[in-house]
Design a protein around this motif. Structure first.
Motif, PDB file in Angstrom:
ATOM      1  N   HIS A 152      11.307 -18.078   1.741  1.00  0.00           N
ATOM      2  CA  HIS A 152      10.155 -18.593   1.003  1.00  0.00           C
ATOM      3  C   HIS A 152       8.831 -18.326   1.724  1.00  0.00           C
ATOM      4  CE1 HIS A 152      10.794 -22.080   3.752  1.00  0.00           C
ATOM      5  NE2 HIS A 152       9.479 -22.164   3.679  1.00  0.00           N
ATOM      6  N   GLN A 153       8.887 -17.899   2.988  1.00  0.00           N
ATOM      7  CA  GLN A 153       7.645 -17.619   3.720  1.00  0.00           C
ATOM      8  C   GLN A 153       7.032 -16.272   3.331  1.00  0.00           C
ATOM      9  OE1 GLN A 153       9.619 -18.981   7.758  1.00  0.00           O
ATOM     10  NE2 GLN A 153       7.425 -18.770   8.063  1.00  0.00           N
ATOM     11  N   PHE A 154       7.780 -15.432   2.659  1.00  0.00           N
ATOM     12  CA  PHE A 154       7.291 -14.095   2.337  1.00  0.00           C
ATOM     13  C   PHE A 154       6.690 -14.034   0.932  1.00  0.00           C
ATOM     14  CE2 PHE A 154      10.491 -13.285   5.630  1.00  0.00           C
ATOM     15  CZ  PHE A 154       9.715 -12.565   6.532  1.00  0.00           C
ATOM     16  N   LYS A 155       5.570 -13.372   0.845  1.00  0.00           N
ATOM     17  CA  LYS A 155       4.885 -13.135  -0.427  1.00  0.00           C
ATOM     18  C   LYS A 155       4.532 -11.646  -0.488  1.00  0.00           C
ATOM     19  CE  LYS A 155       4.115 -17.770  -0.159  1.00  0.00           C
ATOM     20  NZ  LYS A 155       4.686 -18.822  -1.019  1.00  0.00           N
ATOM     21  N   MET A 156       4.359 -11.141  -1.696  1.00  0.00           N
ATOM     22  CA  MET A 156       3.922  -9.752  -1.846  1.00  0.00           C
ATOM     23  C   MET A 156       2.937  -9.655  -3.002  1.00  0.00           C
ATOM     24  SD  MET A 156       6.062  -6.186  -2.195  1.00  0.00           S
ATOM     25  CE  MET A 156       6.006  -5.523  -0.520  1.00  0.00           C
ATOM     26  N   ILE A 157       1.761  -9.100  -2.733  1.00  0.00           N
ATOM     27  CA  ILE A 157       0.729  -8.944  -3.745  1.00  0.00           C
ATOM     28  C   ILE A 157       1.244  -8.044  -4.876  1.00  0.00           C
ATOM     29  CG2 ILE A 157      -1.580  -8.034  -4.216  1.00  0.00           C
ATOM     30  CD1 ILE A 157      -1.689 -10.598  -2.666  1.00  0.00           C
ATOM     31  N   ALA A 159       0.818  -1.213   0.000  1.00  0.00           N
ATOM     32  CA  ALA A 159       0.000   0.000   0.000  1.00  0.00           C
ATOM     33  C   ALA A 159       0.849   1.259   0.000  1.00  0.00           C
ATOM     34  CB  ALA A 159      -0.930   0.006   1.218  1.00  0.00           C
ATOM     35  N   GLU A 160       2.052   1.163   0.584  1.00  0.00           N
ATOM     36  CA  GLU A 160       2.931   2.319   0.717  1.00  0.00           C
ATOM     37  C   GLU A 160       4.378   1.883   0.473  1.00  0.00           C
ATOM     38  OE1 GLU A 160       1.871   4.979   4.198  1.00  0.00           O
ATOM     39  OE2 GLU A 160       0.956   3.086   4.853  1.00  0.00           O
ATOM     40  N   THR A 161       5.270   2.861   0.343  1.00  0.00           N
ATOM     41  CA  THR A 161       6.693   2.573   0.188  1.00  0.00           C
ATOM     42  C   THR A 161       7.207   1.760   1.369  1.00  0.00           C
ATOM     43  OG1 THR A 161       6.962   4.686  -0.965  1.00  0.00           O
ATOM     44  CG2 THR A 161       8.965   3.605  -0.172  1.00  0.00           C
ATOM     45  N   ARG A 162       6.681   2.044   2.547  1.00  0.00           N
ATOM     46  CA  ARG A 162       7.160   1.381   3.760  1.00  0.00           C
ATOM     47  C   ARG A 162       6.970  -0.139   3.705  1.00  0.00           C
ATOM     48  NH1 ARG A 162       2.580   3.030   8.252  1.00  0.00           N
ATOM     49  NH2 ARG A 162       4.205   2.246   9.670  1.00  0.00           N
ATOM     50  N   ASP A 163       6.009  -0.618   2.908  1.00  0.00           N
ATOM     51  CA  ASP A 163       5.807  -2.061   2.800  1.00  0.00           C
ATOM     52  C   ASP A 163       6.972  -2.728   2.090  1.00  0.00           C
ATOM     53  OD1 ASP A 163       3.078  -2.424   3.976  1.00  0.00           O
ATOM     54  OD2 ASP A 163       2.569  -0.991   2.411  1.00  0.00           O
ATOM     55  N   TYR A 164       7.523  -2.064   1.077  1.00  0.00           N
ATOM     56  CA  TYR A 164       8.714  -2.590   0.391  1.00  0.00           C
ATOM     57  C   TYR A 164       9.926  -2.544   1.319  1.00  0.00           C
ATOM     58  CZ  TYR A 164       6.143  -2.450  -4.030  1.00  0.00           C
ATOM     59  OH  TYR A 164       5.212  -2.659  -5.031  1.00  0.00           O
ATOM     60  N   VAL A 165      10.042  -1.462   2.075  1.00  0.00           N
ATOM     61  CA  VAL A 165      11.165  -1.306   2.999  1.00  0.00           C
ATOM     62  C   VAL A 165      11.100  -2.350   4.107  1.00  0.00           C
ATOM     63  CG1 VAL A 165      12.284   0.253   4.635  1.00  0.00           C
ATOM     64  CG2 VAL A 165      11.351   1.167   2.503  1.00  0.00           C
ATOM     65  N   MET A 166       9.907  -2.565   4.650  1.00  0.00           N
ATOM     66  CA  MET A 166       9.736  -3.543   5.722  1.00  0.00           C
ATOM     67  C   MET A 166      10.024  -4.955   5.227  1.00  0.00           C
ATOM     68  SD  MET A 166       8.878  -4.108   8.957  1.00  0.00           S
ATOM     69  CE  MET A 166       7.862  -2.762   9.602  1.00  0.00           C
ATOM     70  N   LEU A 167       9.545  -5.281   4.031  1.00  0.00           N
ATOM     71  CA  LEU A 167       9.784  -6.608   3.469  1.00  0.00           C
ATOM     72  C   LEU A 167      11.274  -6.867   3.301  1.00  0.00           C
ATOM     73  CD1 LEU A 167       8.867  -9.248   2.124  1.00  0.00           C
ATOM     74  CD2 LEU A 167       8.705  -7.990  -0.029  1.00  0.00           C
ATOM     75  N   ALA A 168      11.995  -5.895   2.766  1.00  0.00           N
ATOM     76  CA  ALA A 168      13.430  -6.070   2.557  1.00  0.00           C
ATOM     77  C   ALA A 168      14.153  -6.306   3.878  1.00  0.00           C
ATOM     78  CB  ALA A 168      14.003  -4.843   1.842  1.00  0.00           C
ATOM     79  N   ALA A 169      13.794  -5.536   4.893  1.00  0.00           N
ATOM     80  CA  ALA A 169      14.437  -5.699   6.196  1.00  0.00           C
ATOM     81  C   ALA A 169      14.101  -7.048   6.814  1.00  0.00           C
ATOM     82  CB  ALA A 169      14.007  -4.560   7.123  1.00  0.00           C
ATOM     83  N   ALA A 170      12.867  -7.509   6.603  1.00  0.00           N
ATOM     84  CA  ALA A 170      12.457  -8.800   7.165  1.00  0.00           C
ATOM     85  C   ALA A 170      13.256  -9.945   6.561  1.00  0.00           C
ATOM     86  CB  ALA A 170      10.957  -9.012   6.919  1.00  0.00           C
ATOM     87  N   ILE A 171      13.442  -9.915   5.240  1.00  0.00           N
ATOM     88  CA  ILE A 171      14.177 -10.988   4.576  1.00  0.00           C
ATOM     89  C   ILE A 171      15.654 -10.962   4.955  1.00  0.00           C
ATOM     90  CG2 ILE A 171      14.936 -11.855   2.330  1.00  0.00           C
ATOM     91  CD1 ILE A 171      12.262 -10.966   1.189  1.00  0.00           C
ATOM     92  N   GLN A 172      16.205  -9.762   5.063  1.00  0.00           N
ATOM     93  CA  GLN A 172      17.631  -9.632   5.368  1.00  0.00           C
ATOM     94  C   GLN A 172      17.944  -9.778   6.851  1.00  0.00           C
ATOM     95  OE1 GLN A 172      17.972  -5.742   3.504  1.00  0.00           O
ATOM     96  NE2 GLN A 172      19.210  -6.589   1.858  1.00  0.00           N
ATOM     97  N   GLY A 173      16.912  -9.749   7.685  1.00  0.00           N
ATOM     98  CA  GLY A 173      17.131  -9.886   9.122  1.00  0.00           C
ATOM     99  C   GLY A 173      17.805  -8.687   9.742  1.00  0.00           C
ATOM    100  N   VAL A 174      17.503  -7.485   9.226  1.00  0.00           N
ATOM    101  CA  VAL A 174      18.122  -6.266   9.744  1.00  0.00           C
ATOM    102  C   VAL A 174      17.048  -5.286  10.201  1.00  0.00           C
ATOM    103  CG1 VAL A 174      20.104  -6.541   8.220  1.00  0.00           C
ATOM    104  CG2 VAL A 174      18.144  -5.170   7.451  1.00  0.00           C
ATOM    105  N   SER A 175      17.470  -4.191  10.778  1.00  0.00           N
ATOM    106  CA  SER A 175      16.543  -3.147  11.186  1.00  0.00           C
ATOM    107  C   SER A 175      16.109  -2.338   9.960  1.00  0.00           C
ATOM    108  CB  SER A 175      17.201  -2.207  12.199  1.00  0.00           C
ATOM    109  OG  SER A 175      17.557  -2.908  13.374  1.00  0.00           O
ATOM    110  N   VAL A 176      14.909  -1.773  10.035  1.00  0.00           N
ATOM    111  CA  VAL A 176      14.438  -0.907   8.956  1.00  0.00           C
ATOM    112  C   VAL A 176      15.332   0.329   8.924  1.00  0.00           C
ATOM    113  CG1 VAL A 176      12.510   0.478   8.116  1.00  0.00           C
ATOM    114  CG2 VAL A 176      12.076  -1.750   9.181  1.00  0.00           C
TER     115      VAL A 176
END
Length: 390
Positions: A283-288, A245-262
């Motif tokens: 493989h647990q992450f998906k994005m519409i 919905a927002e830019t922050r969703d892409y940022v959050m996803l990247a941090a989640a996969i990399q295991g780092v802070s936003v």
């Protein structure tokens, strides 16, 4: 949750053309709509099509052209099992005009190609990537490199039936005793404040997918913490479905996969591992896919609020999960979604006191409710409904 009926072809063409801005408009029209129009005209002149057939074909050509650029031209529709909702869709002309199973539901590394970028950079979030940096979007999607990132679920042989339950948080589920039935489905989708503890008999315990935007996720953890939503579902193998919905969703996803802070933005300093558990697998992450959001909004949920509140309106999280399931599963059951008698029930099944459902400008819940009722009547999905007992 409703569907707007564009029954007059004269309304379709201006909207289709407006969606294609810039110097490529003329070429796009020639390649997409014009050939279809010429063919339809040719057959009509020969008298081989009735006027009704002509209107239907022309309307469908325009609708397909509306999203033609996001369709894989070499794709073939997968074989549907005997129980599949797709057979019922093929029986109804209005359903055939609306549903397209070629539109990608998810985006991932291999879906980020230059032609998609060129088209989607003209559409604002959540429908595209307007004003988004090419490098940042590409970098995030490059992290979705596992084949499982490209699909919601593993398809079974075509002679088996994939049954999915999509569980909303509506108060109609309180006292419903639907828990075992929900858990009996092959896959169970949940959204936002999906509280299970203490409500197992009503909503079940199984979670295959959890869908959210970063905003709805964080708001749910705050708003429903006292009700028991202190962490996200963490079932083994669960799929976390981001809605961009927002830019922050892409940022959050990247941090989640990399295991780092936003690293930046409104969620700077957040550690997604605190939301999803320690080091979830890629493989647990998906994005519409933005194209899917655009498609279902235009075909099913084109609310007047889209014009009045363009920067706010989009289908609800529950609606997007339910529509994603309808484009993926063979049979879909919807629990805890808005029904005609929603005023008889509290907003959420876990409310400790009666709270009426409140409508906001960012979603058109009444339209969504009408859509679920219509699709239930047409046997495309099964909607859980009941009368309130005194």
């Amino acid at each position: 949750m409703k569907s707007t009926d564009h029954s007059k072809t004269g309304i379709v063409f201006p909207r289709v053309c407006r969606a294609q801005r810039g110097r490529n408009t003329k070429l796009w029209f020639c390649r997409s709509i014009a050939p279809a129009c010429l063919c339809v005209f040719y057959w009509n002149v020969l008298g081989l099509m009735s006027s009704e057939d002509w209107r239907t074909a022309l309307y469908r050509a325009a609708l397909e052209a509306e999203v033609s650029w996001i369709v894989n031209d070499t794709a073939e529709e997968e074989a549907a099992s005997a129980c599949s909702l797709r057979h019922n869709i093929k029986k109804e002309d209005d359903l055939k005009r609306k549903f397209s199973f070629f539109v990608p539901v998810l985006q991932w590394r291999d879906s980020f190609i230059n032609s998609h970028w060129e088209k989607l950079q003209n559409e604002p979030l959540p429908y595209g990537w307007k004003d988004q940096p090419f490098y940042e979007i590409g970098k995030t999607l490059s992290l979705l490199s596992h084949p499982a990132n490209s699909r919601l679920l593993e398809r079974k042989p075509s002679d088996t039936c994939v049954r999915c339950a999509v569980v909303g948080n509506g108060g109609i589920l309180n006292g419903s005793r639907q828990g075992k039935t929900i858990d009996g489905h092959d896959y169970v989708f949940r959204v936002n404040g999906a509280i299970i503890k203490g409500f197992e008999d009503d909503v079940g315990t199984k979670t295959s997918f959890y869908g959210f935007t970063t905003n709805s996720l964080k708001n749910s953890l705050v708003a429903y913490y006292k009700d028991g939503f202190d962490k996200l579902p963490r079932d083994p193998g669960i799929g976390y479905i981001f809605i961009p919905a927002e830019t922050r969703d892409y940022v959050m996803l990247a941090a989640a996969i990399q295991g780092v802070s936003v690293p930046s933005g409104p969620d700077e300093g957040d550690r997604p591992s605190e939301f999803f558990g320690y080091k979830p697998k890629t493989h647990q992450f998906k994005m519409i896919h933005p194209s899917f959001i655009q498609y279902v909004t235009q075909r099913f949920l084109k609310s007047p609020q889209l014009e009045e509140y363009r920067d706010l309106y989009m289908p609800s999280t529950g609606a997007l999960m339910l529509l994603a399931a309808l484009h993926t599963c063979d049979q879909v059951s919807a629990y805890g979604f808005i029904t005609d008698n929603y005023k008889d029930f509290s907003d959420h099944y876990y409310d400790k006191a009666m709270k009426p459902l409140v409508f906001y400008a960012n979603h058109d819940m009444e339209m969504e409710g009408r859509l679920w009722k219509q699709l239930h009547f047409q046997k495309v999905l099964w909607l859980y409904q009941r009368r309130k007992t005194t």
